[in-house]
Each structure stands twice: as C-alpha cells, then as structure tokens.
Design a protein around this motif. Structure first.
Motif: not given
Ligand code: DQA
Length: 163
Positions: A18, A20, A90, A93, A112, A115
């Motif tokens: 999401p 990207l 996201a 997580h 990957l 950041s």
C-alpha cells in the motif's frame, strides 16, 4: 526441440504494497524522488543482468498481496520462480495474514524497506514479516531493490546447489 526455442528465464517477483504507488510524490524526504515505474525499471535491469525476468506488481489491498504470495509459492515449487522481494508497506507492521501466507506458501522472501524503519516511529519497529523472511534489506533507499534481488538470487543459487 527446435534450435530457436529456449526455456523462459526464471522469475523474480517484486511485490509492493500500500501507498508505494505514490513513490516520487509521497514524503520525498523519506522515500526519495524515484517513482514506482523507476523502481520497477531498476528491478527489470538487475534481473536481466542475472538472467532473470522481474514480475513487478503493486497493490493497496492485503488480500491481493496474499493471493500473489500464494501464487508465487506455487511457482517457486514448480521451479519457475526464485522467490520474492516484498515491500509490504504498512502491512509489514499489521499483517498476520501476510506472515501466514509467506510461511504457508513456503516462499523464499526478502523483506524490503526503502527507509530505515528502526530509526522512525516505534510502530514501525515491529515486523510480522521478518520471522518469515529469508533476508531483510532496510534503509538503502530505492537502491535496496537491486540489492535485494541480488541477495535473493544468491540464496536461490545456494539452495539449488544444496547449500
Ligand atoms: C516502508 C516503511 C513502512 O513503515 C511504511 O508504512 C511504508 C514504506 C518503506 O519502504 O520504508 O509504506 O515499507
């Protein structure tokens, strides 16, 4: 077999999750100025240098990513795909479903992140994907994608030679 036929190149799947699709305009101070199309071109070039073909996909939908992971596991088992580079955004997580999909499909997966998630907010420090990953590439900007493909190729080659 005809002299002109050859077997297709093994595939490396590059999956982006999401938001990207917004690369290039999304928080450029964090994710840089390259677009998703730029990243996918880099992946295709790196794959070609390794004798692979890159299948690049992006989705904002968790279930679609799960479907693609399951498909990739079947393709890997059939010897047509070396594994996947997965930037789940996201969902990294939050998604037990993606963790289960990678494990259940037996997919060789490199996690990957563009950041360095560990230098950012605490909610980005935990990953449901890391325990299911064969390797992790974090914080190299979009240069991480070629690095991840190279690493995945090394792992797959080693596995093919029984390492
Ligand atoms: C990301 C990091 C995640 O925390 C974030 O939700 C993303 C991108 C990265 O590539 O750095 O969408 O995976």
């Amino acid at each position: 077999m005809s002299l002109t036929s050859s077997s297709p190149s093994p595939v490396v799947l590059v999956l982006n999750g999401p938001n990207l699709n917004l690369l290039g305009t999304r928080e450029p101070e964090v994710y840089g100025a390259h677009t998703l199309a730029d990243v996918e071109n880099m992946c295709r070039e790196t794959a070609a240098e390794l004798g692979l073909s890159a299948d690049c996909r992006q989705s904002n939908h968790e279930g679609e990513l799960v479907d693609w992971v399951q498909w990739a596991g079947r393709e890997q088992a059939a010897g047509r795909l070396i594994g996947a580079v997965l930037n789940a955004g996201a969902y990294t997580h939050t998604s037990v479903a993606l963790h289960d999909a990678v494990k259940g499909a037996g997919l060789r997966m490199i996690e990957l992140h563009i950041s360095n998630v560990h230098a950012r907010e605490a909610f980005r420090h935990h990953s449901y994907l890391s325990p299911a990953a064969a390797g992790i590439v974090v914080g190299f900007g979009v240069e991480g994608y070629p690095l991840a493909i190279q690493g995945l190729h090394r792992l797959a080659t080693a596995a093919a030679h029984g390492a």
